[in-house]
Write an enzyme that holds these catalytic residues in place. Structure first.
Site, PDB file in Angstrom:
ATOM      1  N   HIS A 167       0.876  -1.199  -0.058  1.00 21.33           N
ATOM      2  CA  HIS A 167      -0.076  -0.025  -0.085  1.00 21.33           C
ATOM      3  C   HIS A 167       0.846   1.297   0.037  1.00 21.33           C
ATOM      4  O   HIS A 167       0.614   2.274  -0.828  1.00 21.33           O
ATOM      5  CB  HIS A 167      -1.127   0.156   1.364  1.00 21.33           C
ATOM      6  CG  HIS A 167      -2.157  -0.757   1.072  1.00 21.33           C
ATOM      7  ND1 HIS A 167      -2.215  -1.933   0.735  1.00 21.33           N
ATOM      8  CD2 HIS A 167      -3.575  -0.349   1.167  1.00 21.33           C
ATOM      9  CE1 HIS A 167      -3.626  -2.410   0.592  1.00 21.33           C
ATOM     10  NE2 HIS A 167      -4.169  -1.380   0.959  1.00 21.33           N
ATOM     11  N   HIS A 221       0.898  -4.121   9.030  1.00 23.06           N
ATOM     12  CA  HIS A 221       2.420  -4.042   8.926  1.00 23.06           C
ATOM     13  C   HIS A 221       3.192  -3.587  10.117  1.00 23.06           C
ATOM     14  O   HIS A 221       2.332  -2.812  11.019  1.00 23.06           O
ATOM     15  CB  HIS A 221       2.694  -3.028   7.742  1.00 23.06           C
ATOM     16  CG  HIS A 221       2.361  -3.584   6.339  1.00 23.06           C
ATOM     17  ND1 HIS A 221       3.214  -4.545   5.684  1.00 23.06           N
ATOM     18  CD2 HIS A 221       1.190  -3.296   5.518  1.00 23.06           C
ATOM     19  CE1 HIS A 221       2.544  -4.757   4.736  1.00 23.06           C
ATOM     20  NE2 HIS A 221       1.432  -4.082   4.466  1.00 23.06           N
TER      21      HIS A 221
END
Length: 316
Positions: A167, A221
């Site tokens: 992302h 993450h």
């Protein structure tokens, strides 16, 4: 040879010619798409995850604040919209073609590098425990103490793709390219001290940063993944932008390399029209008197006779 004027090179008149010149680049883009698909299909490396390591991998599973489909919208469609708006203002097919090509290369190269590293590293995500053991009951190998996942295979596979953040790398690649593109078009480094221009350039970078922060907030993450993804995206976008455009701080930073090369070639082919070319450029571009200091530096540039009239109009 006809006089060269800004707005005389449109998609209709020169689009096919410019696209054919860069046909090999478009073929490479298709190859990058194929590689990207393959990297998402193959199984990533399953790193050893022992009992003691689970302490930092038990964060709850959450939905994405920024869904997967929204990333191409931010990283590709938003910059593409700005590029198209600028084309309708200036009608320059060189700028349109090279901006789109540079944008796509930025995103796809970043995507390929990101997914290749993801598959090679195989770092578990912060919510790996719940991906591996959806019932909350950990099962480990009695000898090696490695995890023996009981969850859904596709969910576990995605759990081994933490580093770096896709992302974030996509967002910084596309929006980073947009920031460089805008800085050249509005002449951020014109030495007039307009901080408002910097705010315009920083806005895409802020959006990309918020996307990266959302990945940590959603426990998809670790912060290192986001940092590495942002650095990767910005680096690739910078290289891709400079491949097609001068640095934003240069006098001719508002236009693509191909545009100025076309002007130089046209003058070399027909030197008698050199004065006509320069006059057409001067009539088509408004020269801001406050840029005289910059224009004086152009006299030492190889293509200064061409660029004398092209410095002012893009300073809005």
């Amino acid at each position: 040879m006809p006089e060269i004027q800004l707005g005389a090179h449109t998609v209709r008149s020169h689009g096919v010619k410019v696209a054919r010149t860069h046909m090999h680049d478009w073929i490479i883009l298709l190859l990058l798409i194929v590689i990207e698909v393959i990297l998402n299909v193959i199984e990533p490396f399953h790193r050893f995850v022992g009992v003691d390591m689970m302490t930092d991998l038990k964060y709850p599973m959450k939905d994405n604040t920024v869904p997967f489909w929204a990333v191409p919208m931010l990283a590709i469609m938003l910059p593409l919209f700005v590029i198209l708006v600028y084309y309708f203002i200036r009608k320059d097919v060189y700028d349109l073609h090279h901006a789109i090509l540079g944008l796509l290369f930025s995103v796809l190269i970043s995507g390929v590098i990101t997914d290749a590293i993801k598959d090679a590293v195989g770092r578990p995500r912060p919510d790996f425990f719940w991906r591996c053991f959806p019932d909350g009951k950990g099962v480990f190998d009695p000898v090696t103490k490695d995890v023996m996942c009981t969850g859904i295979k596709s969910v576990i596979k995605e759990g081994h793709k933490s580093f770096p953040s896709g992302h974030t790398s996509w967002s910084f690649a596309g929006l980073g390219f947009l920031a460089l593109y805008l800085s050249g078009k509005i002449r951020v480094f014109d030495r007039q001290g307009h901080v408002a221009k910097l705010c315009i350039v920083f806005l895409p970078l802020l959006i990309a940063a918020l996307v990266g922060i959302s990945r940590v907030d959603d426990y998809w993450h670790h912060w290192q993944d986001v940092f590495a993804g942002g650095l990767l995206g910005l680096t690739v976008s910078s290289f891709c932008y400079l491949q097609f455009f001068p640095a934003p701080y240069e006098v001719d930073g508002w236009g693509p390399h191909a545009y100025f090369q076309m002007l130089a070639e046209s003058r070399n082919v027909n030197p008698s029209n050199g004065s006509n070319v320069q006059q057409a450029e001067l009539e088509s571009v408004y020269v801001d008197s406050q840029h005289c200091r910059e224009l004086s530096r152009v006299n030492t540039h190889d293509s200064s006779p061409i660029l004398e009239g092209t410095n002012g109009r893009m300073g809005y």
